[in-house]
Design a protein around this motif. Structure first.
Motif, PDB file in Angstrom:
ATOM      1  N   ARG A 112     145.409 -51.275 -18.986  1.00  0.00           N
ATOM      2  CA  ARG A 112     144.301 -52.225 -18.841  1.00  0.00           C
ATOM      3  C   ARG A 112     143.077 -51.492 -18.283  1.00  0.00           C
ATOM      4  O   ARG A 112     143.170 -50.787 -17.281  1.00  0.00           O
ATOM      5  CB  ARG A 112     144.722 -53.339 -17.896  1.00  0.00           C
ATOM      6  N   VAL A 113     141.940 -51.637 -18.952  1.00  0.00           N
ATOM      7  CA  VAL A 113     140.676 -51.042 -18.506  1.00  0.00           C
ATOM      8  C   VAL A 113     139.655 -52.165 -18.414  1.00  0.00           C
ATOM      9  O   VAL A 113     139.524 -52.969 -19.347  1.00  0.00           O
ATOM     10  CB  VAL A 113     140.180 -49.960 -19.504  1.00  0.00           C
ATOM     11  N   VAL A 114     138.938 -52.233 -17.290  1.00  0.00           N
ATOM     12  CA  VAL A 114     137.923 -53.271 -17.113  1.00  0.00           C
ATOM     13  C   VAL A 114     136.653 -52.668 -16.517  1.00  0.00           C
ATOM     14  O   VAL A 114     136.682 -51.588 -15.918  1.00  0.00           O
ATOM     15  CB  VAL A 114     138.416 -54.430 -16.199  1.00  0.00           C
TER      16      VAL A 114
ATOM     17  N   TRP B  65     140.859 -49.065 -13.969  1.00  0.00           N
ATOM     18  CA  TRP B  65     142.011 -49.125 -14.877  1.00  0.00           C
ATOM     19  C   TRP B  65     143.304 -49.122 -14.070  1.00  0.00           C
ATOM     20  O   TRP B  65     143.313 -48.838 -12.878  1.00  0.00           O
ATOM     21  CB  TRP B  65     141.986 -47.956 -15.868  1.00  0.00           C
ATOM     22  N   ASP B  66     144.390 -49.470 -14.775  1.00  0.00           N
ATOM     23  CA  ASP B  66     145.711 -49.493 -14.150  1.00  0.00           C
ATOM     24  C   ASP B  66     146.094 -48.111 -13.632  1.00  0.00           C
ATOM     25  O   ASP B  66     145.851 -47.109 -14.313  1.00  0.00           O
ATOM     26  CB  ASP B  66     146.787 -49.904 -15.171  1.00  0.00           C
TER      27      ASP B  66
ATOM     28  N   ASN C   5     141.731 -44.381  -9.851  1.00  0.00           N
ATOM     29  CA  ASN C   5     141.789 -45.281 -11.006  1.00  0.00           C
ATOM     30  C   ASN C   5     140.518 -46.126 -11.120  1.00  0.00           C
ATOM     31  O   ASN C   5     140.545 -47.235 -11.648  1.00  0.00           O
ATOM     32  CB  ASN C   5     143.036 -46.165 -10.954  1.00  0.00           C
ATOM     33  N   ARG C   6     139.403 -45.575 -10.641  1.00  0.00           N
ATOM     34  CA  ARG C   6     138.118 -46.254 -10.858  1.00  0.00           C
ATOM     35  C   ARG C   6     136.983 -45.257 -10.717  1.00  0.00           C
ATOM     36  O   ARG C   6     137.113 -44.244 -10.040  1.00  0.00           O
ATOM     37  CB  ARG C   6     137.939 -47.436  -9.911  1.00  0.00           C
ATOM     38  N   LEU C   7     135.884 -45.568 -11.383  1.00  0.00           N
ATOM     39  CA  LEU C   7     134.649 -44.805 -11.223  1.00  0.00           C
ATOM     40  C   LEU C   7     133.554 -45.801 -10.864  1.00  0.00           C
ATOM     41  O   LEU C   7     133.491 -46.893 -11.434  1.00  0.00           O
ATOM     42  CB  LEU C   7     134.264 -44.085 -12.518  1.00  0.00           C
ATOM     43  N   PRO C   8     132.665 -45.434  -9.937  1.00  0.00           N
ATOM     44  CA  PRO C   8     131.578 -46.324  -9.574  1.00  0.00           C
ATOM     45  C   PRO C   8     130.476 -46.290 -10.637  1.00  0.00           C
ATOM     46  O   PRO C   8     130.475 -45.413 -11.513  1.00  0.00           O
ATOM     47  CB  PRO C   8     131.065 -45.724  -8.260  1.00  0.00           C
TER      48      PRO C   8
END
Length: 157
Positions: free
Chosen positions: A10-12, A39-40, A73-76
């Motif tokens: 899952r990517v949001v 993402w997950d 699991n994230r980028l700003p």
């Protein structure tokens, strides 16, 4: 990549929902910032990579961003356009620049689709300066665990 896990991650983005329009802020008509992505977490992933592709470009798929060796699991929003930063190692996009360059389709075109592909990888990849998407994909060969994407659209006025 094993075939059962194709696009199962899952990517949001807080900037736009899947299949919605990308706000102007993240395009060549605005501030051209990279959007926030999350993402997950994937078991056994040592790093993640992101490749942003526009399959609707006149000359074939156009690459807007190449970044890898991401260890969270994230980028700003607004990842700096540096070869190497706290977020990962960035390659060269099809504009010929390091880092992210957002949607910028010809004004006469209908909306283009922009796929933010995230790859979970079982290793930290070799750092290669000025790497492009094709070379990154070949480096990831045999190391991919899972992948996913979020897709946004954009049309210039």
């Amino acid at each position: 990549m094993n075939s059962e896990s194709i696009y199962s991650m899952r990517v949001v983005s807080s900037a736009f929902k899947n299949e919605d329009f990308i706000p102007i802020k993240y395009t060549c008509d605005g501030q051209d910032l990279s959007p926030e992505l999350e993402w997950d977490l994937v078991t056994n992933a040592k790093s993640y990579a992101i490749i942003v592709e526009d399959p609707d470009a006149p000359g074939g798929t156009f690459i807007h961003w190449v970044i890898y060796n991401i260890t969270t699991n994230r980028l700003p929003e607004g990842v700096p356009r540096l070869y190497k930063s706290q977020y990962g190692v960035q390659g060269v996009n099809d504009f010929g620049n390091i880092g992210y360059n957002g949607p910028c389709p010809p004004k006469t075109h209908p909306p283009h689709r922009y796929y933010f592909y995230v790859y979970a990888i079982d290793t930290i990849l070799l750092e290669i300066k000025n790497i492009n998407a094709d070379k990154l994909k070949s480096l990831m060969e045999g190391h991919g665990i899972e992948r996913g994407f979020v897709m946004g659209k954009y049309k210039r006025k």
